[in-house]
Design an enzyme around this catalytic site. Structure first.
Site, mmCIF file in Angstrom:
data_model
loop_
_atom_site.group_PDB
_atom_site.id
_atom_site.type_symbol
_atom_site.label_atom_id
_atom_site.label_comp_id
_atom_site.label_asym_id
_atom_site.label_seq_id
_atom_site.Cartn_x
_atom_site.Cartn_y
_atom_site.Cartn_z
ATOM 1 N N LYS A 119 0.830 -1.206 0.000
ATOM 2 C CA LYS A 119 0.000 0.000 0.000
ATOM 3 C C LYS A 119 0.868 1.261 0.000
ATOM 4 C CE LYS A 119 -3.809 1.963 2.796
ATOM 5 N NZ LYS A 119 -4.637 1.699 3.995
ATOM 6 N N SER A 199 -9.350 1.794 3.616
ATOM 7 C CA SER A 199 -8.549 2.573 2.718
ATOM 8 C C SER A 199 -7.610 1.729 1.881
ATOM 9 C CB SER A 199 -7.753 3.616 3.495
ATOM 10 O OG SER A 199 -6.860 2.981 4.387
ATOM 11 N N SER A 223 -9.799 -0.694 7.618
ATOM 12 C CA SER A 223 -9.161 -0.454 6.329
ATOM 13 C C SER A 223 -8.467 -1.650 5.716
ATOM 14 C CB SER A 223 -8.183 0.712 6.442
ATOM 15 O OG SER A 223 -8.902 1.897 6.648
#
Length: 547
Positions: A119, A199, A223
């Site tokens: 990420k 996220s 997330s």
């Protein structure tokens, strides 16, 4: 009171005809010319890839080239998932080196030669770390976060960076999950007009679409588990303190953690085993080395026999409830003993959590920005607010920055109200929350639907979250939370949550594996433009045609 959406995920995405930010201007990912790039790696597990390398039918270089080709074919073209922000410039070189090691008889472990996506709020030495924001476009630190260093030591190829909800979904109360100014909108591989949640939206969509076998996400509240649930994959939010947070763009030192994501429980267990480690720069990880283990070693389809499980039954739509009832029956078939539990009433928990996140966002983000190179001109949260206002057309075309403003007005980590909220929320979520329910059921595990179904991406109204959410208590307490695919409802993925007390990852993974083997519930995505969820005319459901 503000209802928190999945954090380190708080944004939805724009539809195909909405401008998607800097990603559109970025150089395209070119498919390698080498014919080995046409190797079919779709749905291959870590074990499948490792077995092929051991047999000599594939190399790490061939696998890496195949993933890069697939990213070019369906992430930048075709369905245009926009789940990957950038490919590591030395990915092929990493793979060749690991192939050379294998040829010399050195195999570091089950991740040797396996490409992993990370990420883009986690630093890697070869790419900028942007958190999806143009303010960090030049955040080239030339350092690996310790969790990335652990993966390299284990033999993983760092393939590239995944898109995310900008600033991990902590900028606005009206955000769109999966959208960032750098990467645009991540689209759900099961229905391209639906949210990929966040996220860690890019990590979730990329794994679902076989752009890598596994990926690393981060979670503050939901997330990892929300994008895993809504993209039909497995995700583990570990106990806070098992995985280093150093050199990861932060929200909250009380709740932040990186976590593994994959298409199977075994793949997640393998990745998780390589991520754990004590980091002198992160005090929360002081005892992490004592929990290092091979978390895939004891996975068994018989792990649920005689295991007592506390069952949560939150409000949910009837079709989701029916699917949940099927999952519960599959747990029984696998040998589990189910006991209904009632969550304790803590009406102020959400408010306390939000207060903690606001205070820690300002303190932790300012501290992180102070470590960035001089090329990054935004050195404080106040600087970020000013940057967004100065670049509103690119940074705030769909939603603003109300949460940033609220955080900027907080009084710091010594504020007595913050300290009280922190102590109170962690106690209510953990010892007086999850632990109370486990004791009530005489159980080691709680289960619940992870979330509802993915909602339509809407740049006008933002996230339209509805349905149950299992992320809050484990997020605030710092306890582990595993989600495993529970199949499809109305053509959309849903997940089953396994929740336990601190450091119970082995128990959750073993239970999740046994359920996974019993249910075989995961469905391969088909990249449909939309799904037929029905439309009502005079109270009668009518089919909806794909555009």
């Amino acid at each position: 009171m503000l209802k928190l959406l999945p954090l380190l995920a708080l944004t939805i995405g724009a539809p195909q005809d909405v401008p998607t930010g800097a990603q559109d201007a970025a150089p395209p990912v070119a498919a390698p010319a080498d014919p080995v790039a046409q190797v079919d790696i779709v749905e291959m597990s870590v074990g499948d890839l490792q077995a092929a390398m051991e047999a000599g039918t594939l190399t790490s270089e061939a696998i890496t080239r195949a993933y890069i080709a697939r990213i070019a074919q369906i992430d930048r073209q075709g369905p245009t998932l926009r789940s990957v922000i950038a490919i590591s410039p030395d990915a092929i070189a990493q793979a060749r080196l690991l192939d050379e090691e294998r040829a010399m008889g050195r195999v570091r472990g089950p991740l040797h030669g396996i490409p992993v996506l990370v990420k883009d709020n986690i630093e890697t030495r070869d790419l900028p770390t942007t958190a999806g924001s143009l303010a960090l476009a030049d955040n080239m630190t030339y350092r690996d976060a310790p969790v990335v260093a652990h993966l390299r030591d284990a033999g993983a190829v760092v393939l590239g960076k995944t898109n995310l909800s900008e600033w991990a979904n902590i900028r606005s109360t009206s955000s769109m999950s999966g959208w960032s100014a750098v990467g645009g909108l991540v689209r759900n591989p099961y229905a391209l007009d639906r949210t990929s949640c966040g996220s860690s939206s890019g990590s979730g969509a990329a794994v679902a679409a076989s752009l890598s076998a596994v990926a690393v996400g981060t979670e503050t509240d939901g997330s990892v588990v929300c994008p895993s649930s809504m993209n039909g994959i497995v995700g583990l939010k570990p106990t806070v303190g098992l995985v280093s947070r150093t050199h990861i763009v932060p929200i909250s030192h009380s709740q932040d953690t990186a976590g593994p994501m994959g298409r199977s429980v075994r793949d997640v267990a393998i990745l998780f085993s390589a991520m754990i480690g004590t980091d002198p720069a992160d005090a929360a990880t002081a005892d992490a080395d004592s929990h290092k283990a091979d978390y895939a070693a004891n996975l068994s389809p018989r792990a649920l026999q005689g295991v007592r499980i506390g069952v949560l039954r939150p409000e949910m739509p009837a079709d989701l409830a029916a699917r949940y009832d099927e999952a519960l029956q599959q747990l029984v078939t696998a040998g589990a003993v189910l006991v209904d539990v009632t969550p304790p009433d803590h009406p102020d928990l959400d408010e306390d959590e939000f207060q903690v996140l606001l205070v820690e966002l300002k303190a932790d983000l300012d501290a992180y920005l102070a470590t960035t190179p001089s090329t990054v001109r935004t050195r404080t949260l106040a600087d970020l607010i000013a940057f967004n206002e100065a670049h509103a057309d690119a940074e705030m075309p769909y939603f603003a920055q109300e949460i940033f403003h609220m955080a900027a007005d907080t009084r710091g980590l010594d504020d007595p109200e913050y300290r009280a909220a922190c102590e109170r929320s962690q106690r209510m979520a953990g010892p007086e929350g999850i632990d109370v329910m486990l004791a009530q059921a005489g159980a080691q595990i709680l289960v619940s639907p992870t979330y509802g179904m993915p909602w339509l991406s809407d740049p006008v109204h933002g996230d339209q979250f509805s349905g149950p959410s299992a992320s809050g208590l484990p997020a605030v307490s710092g306890y582990p939370h595993l989600t495993v695919p529970m199949g499809l409802v109305d053509g959309l993925p849903v997940g089953l949550s396994f929740i336990g007390t601190a450091y119970s990852e082995a128990t959750l993974l073993e239970a999740g594996y046994a359920y996974e083997q019993q249910s075989k519930a995961r469905v391969v995505p088909e990249y449909k433009p939309t799904v037929d969820a029905g439309a009502a005319i005079d109270g009668v459901a009518q089919p909806v045609s794909a555009p």
